[in-house]
Design a protein around this motif. Structure first.
Motif, PDB file in Angstrom:
ATOM      1  N   SER A  78     -16.018   4.021  -6.122  1.00  0.00           N
ATOM      2  CA  SER A  78     -15.389   3.712  -4.835  1.00  0.00           C
ATOM      3  C   SER A  78     -16.374   3.045  -3.884  1.00  0.00           C
ATOM      4  CB  SER A  78     -14.845   5.003  -4.208  1.00  0.00           C
ATOM      5  OG  SER A  78     -14.226   4.739  -2.972  1.00  0.00           O
ATOM      6  N   THR A 132      -6.926  -3.811  -6.243  1.00  0.00           N
ATOM      7  CA  THR A 132      -6.629  -2.686  -7.133  1.00  0.00           C
ATOM      8  C   THR A 132      -7.233  -2.936  -8.512  1.00  0.00           C
ATOM      9  OG1 THR A 132      -4.581  -2.130  -5.974  1.00  0.00           O
ATOM     10  CG2 THR A 132      -4.796  -1.358  -8.240  1.00  0.00           C
ATOM     11  N   SER A 133      -7.134  -4.171  -8.983  1.00  0.00           N
ATOM     12  CA  SER A 133      -7.731  -4.524 -10.274  1.00  0.00           C
ATOM     13  C   SER A 133      -9.243  -4.341 -10.246  1.00  0.00           C
ATOM     14  CB  SER A 133      -7.391  -5.974 -10.627  1.00  0.00           C
ATOM     15  OG  SER A 133      -5.996  -6.152 -10.753  1.00  0.00           O
ATOM     16  N   VAL A 183      -6.115   5.368  -7.746  1.00  0.00           N
ATOM     17  CA  VAL A 183      -6.473   4.223  -6.900  1.00  0.00           C
ATOM     18  C   VAL A 183      -5.439   4.035  -5.793  1.00  0.00           C
ATOM     19  CG1 VAL A 183      -6.651   1.702  -6.852  1.00  0.00           C
ATOM     20  CG2 VAL A 183      -7.823   3.005  -8.638  1.00  0.00           C
ATOM     21  N   SER A 184      -4.163   4.088  -6.159  1.00  0.00           N
ATOM     22  CA  SER A 184      -3.103   3.902  -5.156  1.00  0.00           C
ATOM     23  C   SER A 184      -3.132   5.029  -4.131  1.00  0.00           C
ATOM     24  CB  SER A 184      -1.732   3.831  -5.835  1.00  0.00           C
ATOM     25  OG  SER A 184      -1.393   5.074  -6.437  1.00  0.00           O
ATOM     26  N   TYR A 210      -3.107  -7.031  -2.882  1.00  0.00           N
ATOM     27  CA  TYR A 210      -3.188  -5.622  -3.288  1.00  0.00           C
ATOM     28  C   TYR A 210      -3.523  -5.514  -4.777  1.00  0.00           C
ATOM     29  CZ  TYR A 210      -1.986  -0.694  -3.848  1.00  0.00           C
ATOM     30  OH  TYR A 210      -2.051   0.654  -4.126  1.00  0.00           O
ATOM     31  N   PHE A 255      -4.685   4.342 -12.138  1.00  0.00           N
ATOM     32  CA  PHE A 255      -3.916   3.572 -11.158  1.00  0.00           C
ATOM     33  C   PHE A 255      -3.325   4.486 -10.094  1.00  0.00           C
ATOM     34  CE2 PHE A 255      -0.005   1.622  -9.559  1.00  0.00           C
ATOM     35  CZ  PHE A 255      -0.506   0.416  -9.093  1.00  0.00           C
ATOM     36  N   PHE A 294      -6.162   4.269  -1.712  1.00  0.00           N
ATOM     37  CA  PHE A 294      -5.845   3.183  -0.782  1.00  0.00           C
ATOM     38  C   PHE A 294      -4.812   3.627   0.249  1.00  0.00           C
ATOM     39  CE2 PHE A 294      -7.176  -0.114  -4.143  1.00  0.00           C
ATOM     40  CZ  PHE A 294      -8.439  -0.215  -3.578  1.00  0.00           C
ATOM     41  N   LEU A 310      -9.848  -0.616 -10.546  1.00  0.00           N
ATOM     42  CA  LEU A 310      -9.526  -0.152 -11.893  1.00  0.00           C
ATOM     43  C   LEU A 310     -10.599  -0.567 -12.896  1.00  0.00           C
ATOM     44  CD1 LEU A 310      -5.666  -0.755 -12.117  1.00  0.00           C
ATOM     45  CD2 LEU A 310      -6.865   1.450 -12.102  1.00  0.00           C
ATOM     46  N   THR A 364       0.828  -1.201   0.000  1.00  0.00           N
ATOM     47  CA  THR A 364       0.000   0.000   0.000  1.00  0.00           C
ATOM     48  C   THR A 364       0.863   1.251   0.000  1.00  0.00           C
ATOM     49  OG1 THR A 364      -1.750  -1.152   1.218  1.00  0.00           O
ATOM     50  CG2 THR A 364      -1.833   1.240   1.201  1.00  0.00           C
TER      51      THR A 364
END
Length: 302
Positions: free
Chosen positions: A275, A208-209, A231-232, A204, A228, A235, A212, A127
């Motif tokens: 989200s 994450t996928s 998203v990162s 992770y 991406f 998180f 996305l 993360t």
């Protein structure tokens, strides 16, 4: 004992109900957009849902590695899901610790609370590392910097993981009360911790996928790298910003998404809906499904 379990069960359901009222507009929007997107591209949403049990299955496998022979994979899976349910009514995810302990085949299961913490720390590492994508995208705009940072971090972590484990254990054993909670860590070898770390990266990449896939469906105008990075960033924010429980976690998701995506020409309500949709799939659905496990706990065995 059954009365206590019944109180906990109703506590979870009532807590979810009243907190839903606080987020009913956002949830209604998310459901509305999900219905529309499902009619447009049902395959993506089906894949997102199917990845949910894989996500928690990997988490259960991590827990199984950390506790060894104290539980079967099935019991480890139940413990993880029960911990997820109990986290709804406890601050800062403390219910996760209690839920996992219920399914350990050991009367002194409290010795393994430290193992839960180790699993969380291992999950925090990817993360933080991938969160640097979001940080550099917001602050530096230099994509090459991320590659250098990630390679450096992986090298440092691998070199320090085992020595740090020994140092931490040595310090903890000096405090009697704390020592009782971390005795189980002595059973974990370098190989087992490395396995848990590897599984943390796998997990992770799974959730994450999922995020996305939802974002490419909701806001297809943004390129995959920007998504991406967003998203990162989200998180990372929800991992380091303190939240009372999974429901207050919704506010962190919204705030971090707004901070990152407000400079892009996109409908922010769609970002929020994606989200929240992920939260519904990965948190709410397994919580509701696993809540009856409260009645199947018998002092550590199912």
């Amino acid at each position: 004992m059954n009365l206590i379990k019944l109180v906990v069960l109703f506590g979870i359901l009532i807590f979810i109900y009243y907190k839903f009222k606080d987020h009913q507009i956002e949830l209604a929007d998310a459901v509305y957009h999900l219905q529309n997107k499902f009619s447009e591209n049902p395959i993506i949403l089906i894949v997102v849902v199917l990845l949910m049990p894989l996500n928690w299955g990997v988490e259960a496998l991590k827990w199984k590695v950390l506790i060894g022979q104290l539980a079967t994979f099935k019991e480890a899976f139940k413990g993880v899901l029960l911990g997820l349910s109990l986290s709804f009514i406890t601050p800062h995810g403390l219910g996760d610790y209690f839920g996992r302990m219920f399914y350990l085949q050991n009367e002194e299961r409290h010795h393994y609370i430290g193992n839960v913490l180790v699993g969380r720390i291992c999950q925090m590492i990817p993360t933080l590392m991938f969160g640097m994508v979001g940080l550099q995208y917001v602050w530096f705009k230099e994509k090459g910097l991320f590659v250098i940072i990630v390679i450096s971090c992986i090298s440092v972590i691998v070199m320090l993981l085992f020595p740090l484990r020994k140092i931490v254990l040595r310090l903890l054993t000096k405090i009697k009360i704390v020592r009782q909670l971390f005795i189980g860590l002595a059973d974990n070898s370098f190989q087992s911790i490395l396995s848990v770390l590897t599984l943390s990266f796998v997990r992770y990449l799974i959730f994450t996928s999922q995020f996305l896939l939802l974002l490419t469906l909701f806001v297809p105008e943004l390129d995959i790298y920007t998504l991406f990075a967003g998203v990162s960033w989200i998180f990372l924010a929800k991992s380091i910003i303190p939240t009372f429980n999974f429901l207050s976690d919704l506010g962190v998701r919204e705030g971090s998404a707004l901070y990152f995506f407000e400079n892009y020409n996109v409908d922010l309500s769609l970002i929020f809906s994606a989200s929240i949709a992920l939260w519904l799939v990965n948190i709410l659905v397994p919580t509701v499904i696993s809540t009856p496990l409260i009645f199947k706990t018998k002092g550590g065995r199912s």
